[in-house]
Write a protein that holds these residues in place. Structure first.
Motif, short mmCIF file in Angstrom:
data_model
loop_
_atom_site.label_atom_id
_atom_site.label_comp_id
_atom_site.label_asym_id
_atom_site.label_seq_id
_atom_site.Cartn_x
_atom_site.Cartn_y
_atom_site.Cartn_z
N GLY A 192 36.29 37.86 47.17
CA GLY A 192 37.14 36.92 46.50
C GLY A 192 36.62 36.30 45.26
N GLN A 193 35.86 35.23 45.41
CA GLN A 193 35.58 34.37 44.26
C GLN A 193 34.85 35.10 43.14
N GLU A 194 33.81 35.84 43.48
CA GLU A 194 33.03 36.50 42.41
C GLU A 194 33.88 37.56 41.70
N LEU A 195 34.61 38.35 42.47
CA LEU A 195 35.44 39.38 41.84
C LEU A 195 36.57 38.76 41.03
N ARG A 196 37.19 37.73 41.56
CA ARG A 196 38.25 37.05 40.80
C ARG A 196 37.71 36.53 39.48
N ALA A 197 36.54 35.91 39.53
CA ALA A 197 35.94 35.35 38.32
C ALA A 197 35.59 36.45 37.32
N THR A 198 35.08 37.57 37.83
CA THR A 198 34.72 38.69 36.97
C THR A 198 35.94 39.25 36.25
N LEU A 199 37.00 39.50 37.00
CA LEU A 199 38.21 40.05 36.40
C LEU A 199 38.85 39.07 35.42
N HIS A 216 24.09 43.23 34.31
CA HIS A 216 24.53 42.85 35.65
C HIS A 216 26.04 42.97 35.78
N LEU A 217 26.75 42.52 34.76
CA LEU A 217 28.22 42.61 34.78
C LEU A 217 28.66 44.07 34.86
N SER A 218 28.03 44.92 34.08
CA SER A 218 28.40 46.34 34.08
C SER A 218 28.18 46.96 35.45
N GLY A 219 27.05 46.62 36.07
CA GLY A 219 26.76 47.17 37.40
C GLY A 219 27.77 46.71 38.44
N THR A 220 28.13 45.43 38.37
CA THR A 220 29.09 44.89 39.32
C THR A 220 30.46 45.55 39.17
N VAL A 221 30.91 45.68 37.94
CA VAL A 221 32.24 46.25 37.70
C VAL A 221 32.28 47.73 38.08
N ARG A 222 31.24 48.46 37.78
CA ARG A 222 31.19 49.88 38.16
C ARG A 222 31.23 50.03 39.68
N VAL A 270 32.48 47.98 41.95
CA VAL A 270 33.74 47.55 42.55
C VAL A 270 34.94 48.36 42.05
N LEU A 271 34.98 48.63 40.74
CA LEU A 271 36.16 49.27 40.16
C LEU A 271 35.99 50.75 39.87
N GLY A 272 34.76 51.18 39.65
CA GLY A 272 34.52 52.58 39.31
C GLY A 272 34.70 52.89 37.84
N VAL A 273 34.86 51.86 37.01
CA VAL A 273 34.94 52.02 35.56
C VAL A 273 34.00 51.01 34.93
N THR A 274 33.72 51.17 33.65
CA THR A 274 32.87 50.22 32.96
C THR A 274 33.70 49.00 32.55
#
Length: 274
Positions: A156-163, A185-191, A193-197
């Motif tokens: 929830g919170q971390e992914l919501r904030a990232t998006l 760190h942001l790039s690693g997290t997004v890859r 969770v989402l599979g894209v940069t």
């Protein structure tokens, strides 16, 4: 559970839930555009054939299909009946309702029965429904059951904030600053969770903004690619057209024409310039 309660419970996870009609006749064809959401397409009858544009040998047939985030367009062909139900899931919804991260299907499609075996019955039961409210209730019930099975994956919170940071920024570095982390760190997290940069995710958001702008402008009879490009974050009209050629396999005007929107408007004379 009443309809409004089902919809409210699914609101954070389901972006779209609607019937679709691919066209008249026994076979319908639709261009599936790049998307920042996961989608589930459930034909009422027969099966769905999907081929990625520009990928020879990619044509496959599915009884119902789940598609991940993708930067390429696809051709959807449905034989023997052209109606069904289409829904899109937010990245949060992938884990909460299907029990998998959105990255699991990034750039790919899979049969719904393989991704969510508990939903394998949906095509046959949808075909037996007599109305859209019945079909909607059936699909929402399946999604609610999926949420109960995968409650621990709602994240929830971390992914919501990232998006939110990526959506509200035009530069990845700025999004990282807003989140208080490094770009790496942001790039690693997004890859993960989402599979894209992050840059690809922002590209998808810009494309979707342009698609919405094109549809709204065409329906109002005021379609102007220059105005849509500026409002969607593109450098100019040429940039918008290049991106559409690269991602959708056609120009914005060609897409509007194929969708039957190029000439719509209050007076019936509206259009879109290339």
């Amino acid at each position: 559970m009443p309809a409004h309660q089902r919809s409210a419970a699914l609101a954070p996870f389901v972006a779209t839930l609607s019937p679709y009609e691919l066209g008249p006749g026994s076979a319908g064809v639709h261009r599936g555009l790049p998307s920042s959401t996961m989608s589930i397409t459930i034909p009422e009858t027969d099966s769905l054939e999907i081929a990625w544009l520009g990928r020879p040998g990619s044509r496959k047939r599915f009884r119902a299909v789940v598609a991940g985030l993708h930067l390429d367009a696809a051709e959807l062909r449905q034989e023997g009946g052209t109606r069904g139900v289409w829904l899109t899931l937010s990245p949060l919804g992938a884990g909460a309702l299907l029990g998998i991260p959105a990255s699991a299907l990034s750039g790919h499609v899979a049969d719904l029965a393989d991704v969510a075996p508990a939903m394998a019955y949906l095509p046959e039961q949808l075909a037996a429904c007599r109305s859209w409210p019945q079909r909607r209730a059936l699909v929402e019930g399946a999604l609610i059951a999926g949420r109960a099975r995968h409650e621990e994956n709602t994240g929830g919170q971390e992914l919501r904030a990232t998006l939110a940071a990526l959506s509200g920024s035009t530069r990845v570095q700025e999004a990282a600053r807003l989140l208080g982390c490094s770009r790496r760190h942001l790039s690693g997290t997004v890859r993960t969770v989402l599979g894209v940069t992050p840059k690809e995710y922002q590209r998808l958001l810009r494309f979707e903004a342009a698609r919405g702008g094109l549809v709204a402008a065409a329906r109002a009879g005021t379609a102007s690619l220059a105005a849509v490009a500026a409002a969607s974050g593109f450098a100019d009209q040429a940039h918008l057209t290049r991106e559409w050629r690269a991602m959708a396999g056609c120009t914005p005007t060609e897409w509007l024409r194929a969708e039957g929107l190029a000439a719509r408007g209050p007076s019936g004379r509206g259009g879109a310039s290339r």
